[in-house]
Design an enzyme around this catalytic site. Sequence first.
Site, mmCIF file in Angstrom:
data_model
loop_
_atom_site.group_PDB
_atom_site.id
_atom_site.type_symbol
_atom_site.label_atom_id
_atom_site.label_comp_id
_atom_site.label_asym_id
_atom_site.label_seq_id
_atom_site.Cartn_x
_atom_site.Cartn_y
_atom_site.Cartn_z
ATOM 1 N N SER A 81 0.159 2.267 -4.101
ATOM 2 C CA SER A 81 0.270 0.849 -4.473
ATOM 3 C C SER A 81 1.704 0.573 -4.866
ATOM 4 O O SER A 81 2.425 1.494 -5.301
ATOM 5 C CB SER A 81 -0.639 0.569 -5.662
ATOM 6 O OG SER A 81 -0.288 -0.655 -6.281
ATOM 7 N N TYR A 88 -4.675 1.939 -14.101
ATOM 8 C CA TYR A 88 -4.407 1.861 -12.658
ATOM 9 C C TYR A 88 -2.947 2.237 -12.358
ATOM 10 O O TYR A 88 -2.670 3.069 -11.481
ATOM 11 C CB TYR A 88 -4.708 0.441 -12.179
ATOM 12 C CG TYR A 88 -4.577 0.230 -10.691
ATOM 13 C CD1 TYR A 88 -5.632 0.531 -9.827
ATOM 14 C CD2 TYR A 88 -3.403 -0.283 -10.134
ATOM 15 C CE1 TYR A 88 -5.512 0.319 -8.459
ATOM 16 C CE2 TYR A 88 -3.287 -0.486 -8.771
ATOM 17 C CZ TYR A 88 -4.341 -0.190 -7.933
ATOM 18 O OH TYR A 88 -4.233 -0.394 -6.582
#
Length: 273
Positions: free
Chosen positions: A158, A171
Site C-alpha cells: 500500500s 494497518y
Amino acid sequence: MRQGSDLQDRVALVTGASSGIGRATAIALAQAGARVVVNHRAGGDSQARAAAVVEAVQRLGGQAVAAAADISREAEVEHLFEQAVRHYGRVDILVNNAGIEHPAPVADMTLADWKRVIDVNLTGHFLCARAAARAYESQPADPARKGLSRGNILFISSVHELIPWAFQVNYAASKGGLSMLMKSLAQELAPARIRVNSIAPGAIRTAINRPAWDSPESLARLLKLIPYGRIGEPEDVARAAVWLAGDASDYVTGTTLFVDGGMTLYPEFRGAG
Ligand code: BGC
C-alpha cells in the site's frame, strides 16, 4: 529462452482473490496464460464470489480453481499450497494480496483490532511467502527456463508502507513491516533465483475503501490527494502484477512499484511549502 509477460503454463496462487485487486489480478494472470489458484476466506459470501472469479476465468478460456484458507493460520496456509500442488503439480507465482483494515482512534483500538490486522496483513503474508519459497526450492528447475527466475513472490502492499495513516496505525504498521519483509526476503532468495517485489497501490475503487469514493463529496476529497486526477481501478494494479509476475521484469527484485496516480508525490506541496 522465453521472454515477454507471457505466463503460459505457469501456476499462480493469488490470496484474497474473491474480490477487488485480488480478483482483477487473478483474471489478468489467467488472461496472460497462467493457471490460477483463487484463494478466498471460508464463510460469508467469499466462496460464491471466488466461484464467480473461476467462472469468469473459464469464460475467457483460462484455467482456475478456488481454494479456501485463512492466510493468518499456519495449517491452513500449508493446506492451501498442498491443494495448489495437488491440482496443478507446482506453484510458480505467489501474489500475496489478502489484506484487511480495522480503523480506530488509538485510544479505542483494542489489542484484538491490532492483532487481527497484523495477523492477516503481515504474518499471513510471511506464512504464504515461506510456503512459496519452500515450494520453489523443492520443485525441479525447468530446463526451458535456464537463466530466468525459478519462482516469484509479489506482495500487494500500500502507499501506507510510506505514508503515515492516522486512525489506521495497525494497518500502516503492517504495510511498513511488509516493506522490510519484502526487501529482506528479496536479498535472501535472489541467489536461489527467486524474485520478490511489492506493488503499493494508492486509492483503488474496491469495497475496502468504499466510503472514500461512493459519494461525490468524499470522492472530491479523495481526488485532492491524487495528482493524476482519478481514482485507481483494480485493473490498474492487475496489469502491473502481470508485468512483475512475468519474465519481462526478470531483472527486477527487491522493488516496490507504486501504482497510485502520484499519491506519494506529496500533492499538497504543489505551489506551497
Ligand atoms: C487502503 C485504502 C486507501 C488507500 C489510500 C489503501 O492501502 O486500503 O483504504 O484508500 O490505501 O489511502
